[in-house]
Design a protein around this motif. Sequence first.
Motif, PDB file in Angstrom:
ATOM      1  N   ALA A 106       0.827  -1.208   0.000  1.00 48.96           N
ATOM      2  CA  ALA A 106       0.000   0.000   0.000  1.00 48.96           C
ATOM      3  C   ALA A 106       0.862   1.259   0.000  1.00 48.96           C
ATOM      4  CB  ALA A 106      -0.924  -0.001   1.218  1.00 48.96           C
ATOM      5  N   LEU A 107       1.934   1.254   0.788  1.00 50.24           N
ATOM      6  CA  LEU A 107       2.818   2.419   0.851  1.00 50.24           C
ATOM      7  C   LEU A 107       3.563   2.638  -0.466  1.00 50.24           C
ATOM      8  CD1 LEU A 107       4.212   1.906   4.461  1.00 50.24           C
ATOM      9  CD2 LEU A 107       2.729   3.769   3.709  1.00 50.24           C
ATOM     10  N   LEU A 108       3.820   1.557  -1.187  1.00 53.26           N
ATOM     11  CA  LEU A 108       4.487   1.658  -2.489  1.00 53.26           C
ATOM     12  C   LEU A 108       3.496   1.846  -3.635  1.00 53.26           C
ATOM     13  CD1 LEU A 108       7.200  -1.149  -2.121  1.00 53.26           C
ATOM     14  CD2 LEU A 108       7.580   1.326  -2.096  1.00 53.26           C
ATOM     15  N   ASP A 109       2.195   1.780  -3.295  1.00 56.51           N
ATOM     16  CA  ASP A 109       1.124   1.939  -4.280  1.00 56.51           C
ATOM     17  C   ASP A 109       1.209   0.890  -5.389  1.00 56.51           C
ATOM     18  OD1 ASP A 109      -1.192   3.065  -5.284  1.00 56.51           O
ATOM     19  OD2 ASP A 109      -0.135   4.539  -6.525  1.00 56.51           O
ATOM     20  N   VAL A 110       1.395  -0.372  -4.968  1.00 54.62           N
ATOM     21  CA  VAL A 110       1.407  -1.493  -5.912  1.00 54.62           C
ATOM     22  C   VAL A 110       0.480  -2.587  -5.384  1.00 54.62           C
ATOM     23  CG1 VAL A 110       3.757  -0.999  -6.684  1.00 54.62           C
ATOM     24  CG2 VAL A 110       3.395  -2.624  -4.803  1.00 54.62           C
ATOM     25  N   ALA A 111       0.171  -3.538  -6.235  1.00 52.38           N
ATOM     26  CA  ALA A 111      -0.673  -4.666  -5.841  1.00 52.38           C
ATOM     27  C   ALA A 111       0.204  -5.789  -5.305  1.00 52.38           C
ATOM     28  CB  ALA A 111      -1.481  -5.162  -7.033  1.00 52.38           C
ATOM     29  N   GLN A 112      -0.175  -6.343  -4.168  1.00 55.08           N
ATOM     30  CA  GLN A 112       0.572  -7.484  -3.631  1.00 55.08           C
ATOM     31  C   GLN A 112       0.214  -8.745  -4.388  1.00 55.08           C
ATOM     32  OE1 GLN A 112       1.248  -8.118   0.684  1.00 55.08           O
ATOM     33  NE2 GLN A 112       0.216 -10.076   0.399  1.00 55.08           N
ATOM     34  N   ILE A 113       1.190  -9.622  -4.577  1.00 52.61           N
ATOM     35  CA  ILE A 113       0.972 -10.952  -5.144  1.00 52.61           C
ATOM     36  C   ILE A 113       1.150 -11.933  -3.991  1.00 52.61           C
ATOM     37  CG2 ILE A 113       1.661 -12.610  -6.907  1.00 52.61           C
ATOM     38  CD1 ILE A 113       2.957 -10.224  -8.399  1.00 52.61           C
ATOM     39  N   SER A 114       0.078 -12.574  -3.582  1.00 53.29           N
ATOM     40  CA  SER A 114       0.070 -13.337  -2.332  1.00 53.29           C
ATOM     41  C   SER A 114       0.254 -14.829  -2.546  1.00 53.29           C
ATOM     42  CB  SER A 114      -1.251 -13.104  -1.586  1.00 53.29           C
ATOM     43  OG  SER A 114      -1.443 -11.731  -1.325  1.00 53.29           O
ATOM     44  N   ASP A 115       1.032 -15.433  -1.645  1.00 52.46           N
ATOM     45  CA  ASP A 115       1.056 -16.885  -1.483  1.00 52.46           C
ATOM     46  C   ASP A 115       1.493 -17.612  -2.751  1.00 52.46           C
ATOM     47  OD1 ASP A 115       0.715 -18.751   0.533  1.00 52.46           O
ATOM     48  OD2 ASP A 115      -1.317 -19.282  -0.076  1.00 52.46           O
ATOM     49  N   ILE A 116       2.566 -17.160  -3.397  1.00 52.85           N
ATOM     50  CA  ILE A 116       2.966 -17.796  -4.657  1.00 52.85           C
ATOM     51  C   ILE A 116       3.487 -19.207  -4.412  1.00 52.85           C
ATOM     52  CG2 ILE A 116       3.486 -15.561  -5.729  1.00 52.85           C
ATOM     53  CD1 ILE A 116       6.504 -16.428  -5.551  1.00 52.85           C
ATOM     54  N   VAL A 117       3.232 -20.085  -5.381  1.00 51.50           N
ATOM     55  CA  VAL A 117       3.721 -21.464  -5.318  1.00 51.50           C
ATOM     56  C   VAL A 117       4.629 -21.790  -6.499  1.00 51.50           C
ATOM     57  CG1 VAL A 117       1.733 -22.284  -4.008  1.00 51.50           C
ATOM     58  CG2 VAL A 117       1.664 -22.349  -6.509  1.00 51.50           C
ATOM     59  N   GLY A 118       4.779 -20.826  -7.412  1.00 49.86           N
ATOM     60  CA  GLY A 118       5.635 -21.052  -8.571  1.00 49.86           C
ATOM     61  C   GLY A 118       6.095 -19.746  -9.171  1.00 49.86           C
ATOM     62  N   VAL A 119       7.236 -19.807  -9.861  1.00 55.10           N
ATOM     63  CA  VAL A 119       7.803 -18.640 -10.541  1.00 55.10           C
ATOM     64  C   VAL A 119       8.003 -19.003 -11.998  1.00 55.10           C
ATOM     65  CG1 VAL A 119       9.760 -17.062 -10.690  1.00 55.10           C
ATOM     66  CG2 VAL A 119       8.971 -17.846  -8.450  1.00 55.10           C
ATOM     67  N   GLU A 120       7.366 -18.248 -12.897  1.00 56.54           N
ATOM     68  CA  GLU A 120       7.511 -18.500 -14.327  1.00 56.54           C
ATOM     69  C   GLU A 120       8.335 -17.428 -15.023  1.00 56.54           C
ATOM     70  OE1 GLU A 120       3.817 -19.311 -16.237  1.00 56.54           O
ATOM     71  OE2 GLU A 120       3.493 -21.156 -15.095  1.00 56.54           O
ATOM     72  N   LYS A 145       7.567  -5.573  -7.323  1.00 57.30           N
ATOM     73  CA  LYS A 145       6.663  -6.685  -7.052  1.00 57.30           C
ATOM     74  C   LYS A 145       6.767  -7.048  -5.570  1.00 57.30           C
ATOM     75  CE  LYS A 145       6.994  -7.086 -11.668  1.00 57.30           C
ATOM     76  NZ  LYS A 145       7.630  -6.028 -12.502  1.00 57.30           N
ATOM     77  N   VAL A 146       5.669  -6.915  -4.864  1.00 56.26           N
ATOM     78  CA  VAL A 146       5.615  -7.249  -3.437  1.00 56.26           C
ATOM     79  C   VAL A 146       4.928  -8.610  -3.316  1.00 56.26           C
ATOM     80  CG1 VAL A 146       4.751  -6.562  -1.177  1.00 56.26           C
ATOM     81  CG2 VAL A 146       5.579  -4.821  -2.777  1.00 56.26           C
ATOM     82  N   ILE A 147       5.654  -9.588  -2.781  1.00 57.72           N
ATOM     83  CA  ILE A 147       5.240 -10.987  -2.904  1.00 57.72           C
ATOM     84  C   ILE A 147       5.364 -11.717  -1.571  1.00 57.72           C
ATOM     85  CG2 ILE A 147       5.771 -13.185  -4.039  1.00 57.72           C
ATOM     86  CD1 ILE A 147       7.064 -11.495  -6.301  1.00 57.72           C
ATOM     87  N   THR A 148       4.340 -12.492  -1.217  1.00 55.64           N
ATOM     88  CA  THR A 148       4.488 -13.461  -0.125  1.00 55.64           C
ATOM     89  C   THR A 148       4.616 -14.848  -0.731  1.00 55.64           C
ATOM     90  OG1 THR A 148       2.088 -13.689   0.177  1.00 55.64           O
ATOM     91  CG2 THR A 148       3.227 -12.066   1.549  1.00 55.64           C
ATOM     92  N   VAL A 149       5.406 -15.696  -0.084  1.00 55.42           N
ATOM     93  CA  VAL A 149       5.796 -16.991  -0.625  1.00 55.42           C
ATOM     94  C   VAL A 149       5.225 -18.117   0.228  1.00 55.42           C
ATOM     95  CG1 VAL A 149       7.763 -18.506  -1.139  1.00 55.42           C
ATOM     96  CG2 VAL A 149       7.940 -16.019  -1.532  1.00 55.42           C
ATOM     97  N   ARG A 150       4.495 -19.033  -0.397  1.00 51.69           N
ATOM     98  CA  ARG A 150       4.046 -20.223   0.332  1.00 51.69           C
ATOM     99  C   ARG A 150       5.264 -21.115   0.534  1.00 51.69           C
ATOM    100  NH1 ARG A 150      -1.305 -23.914  -0.618  1.00 51.69           N
ATOM    101  NH2 ARG A 150      -2.208 -21.882  -0.099  1.00 51.69           N
ATOM    102  N   THR A 151       5.678 -21.253   1.761  1.00 53.99           N
ATOM    103  CA  THR A 151       6.963 -21.897   2.042  1.00 53.99           C
ATOM    104  C   THR A 151       6.988 -23.376   1.669  1.00 53.99           C
ATOM    105  OG1 THR A 151       6.273 -22.256   4.337  1.00 53.99           O
ATOM    106  CG2 THR A 151       7.532 -20.262   3.859  1.00 53.99           C
TER     107      THR A 151
END
Length: 311
Positions: A106-120, A145-151
């Motif tokens: 929110a502070l960076l004014d971008v959309a978060q990408i949540s809980d990723i399980v893969g990187v393409e 890109k602001v991202i949370t990672v499903r560990t």
Amino acid sequence: MAILVIAEHDNAQLKAATRNAVTAAAKIGGDIHVLVAGAGCAAVADQAAKLAGVAQVKLADAAHYADQTAENLAALIVDVAKAGGYSHVLAPATANGKNALPRVAALLDVAQISDIVGVEGADTFVRPIYAGNALATVKSADAVKVITVRTTAFDAAADGGAASVAPVAAAADFGKSKLVGREITKSERPELTAAKVIVSGGRGVGNGDNYKALLEPLADKLGAALGASRAAVDAGFVPNDYQVGQTGKIVAPELYIAVGISGAIQHLAGMKDSKVIVAINKDPEAPIFQVADYGLVADLFEAVPQLTASL
């Protein structure tokens, strides 16, 4: 391209979830920097510096980061991200990561990408939707890109690195929240999210006494962690930190034994990535059997003691 990974720790030990986030960052590509924010946490920075693939560790050591409250941590991350010109900011999709990173986005004014399980690709990621019943491929055009990672979806990064540790200036203390206290559950069993074997009980177990009498001996034999469905937690059989599922903990052990669990969608979302799933339920139509590798249609009050005795 440089990537900033937010370390999760307790000011003494680096949490395993950070290793998974570093692996996700490595799949994106580019220089990987790790931000360690805390109080008296130099030992954590040294541990992070040893992670394979990490180029630099940034250490913010100040009293108001001791409890890593979201307001203070988010402000620091934004300052570091802007100063370093990072293209990606990653954190584990744990309680801490889910608390701080939406504020960062929110502070960076971008959309978060949540809980990723893969990187393409550097701008394209895979994440679960509809309680894990479908996977969405998301492409982001945001500058950061602001991202949370499903560990559970990424292997833990190994040691072997020798990164430098550089201090960074602390941001202001907003004083908007403070930690009043912690109630920590101490157990000799493995941590639920890191366990290789999990024995989990559901509503079919009947009550908390049955849960202890039936499942604890089995878990002891297997060296397993104990888990539970939301129904069992809501019924008061076990504390809520046992809960596995979409609203609980996401796990992916080598072996998951589901006892008396029907297999509601929200529970399956938290454990269906387990390598081997064993289900014990007297209802042959229980949804859990659709994802189980091995299913036993039997009375758990007879089957579980027999299984425990045979081990």
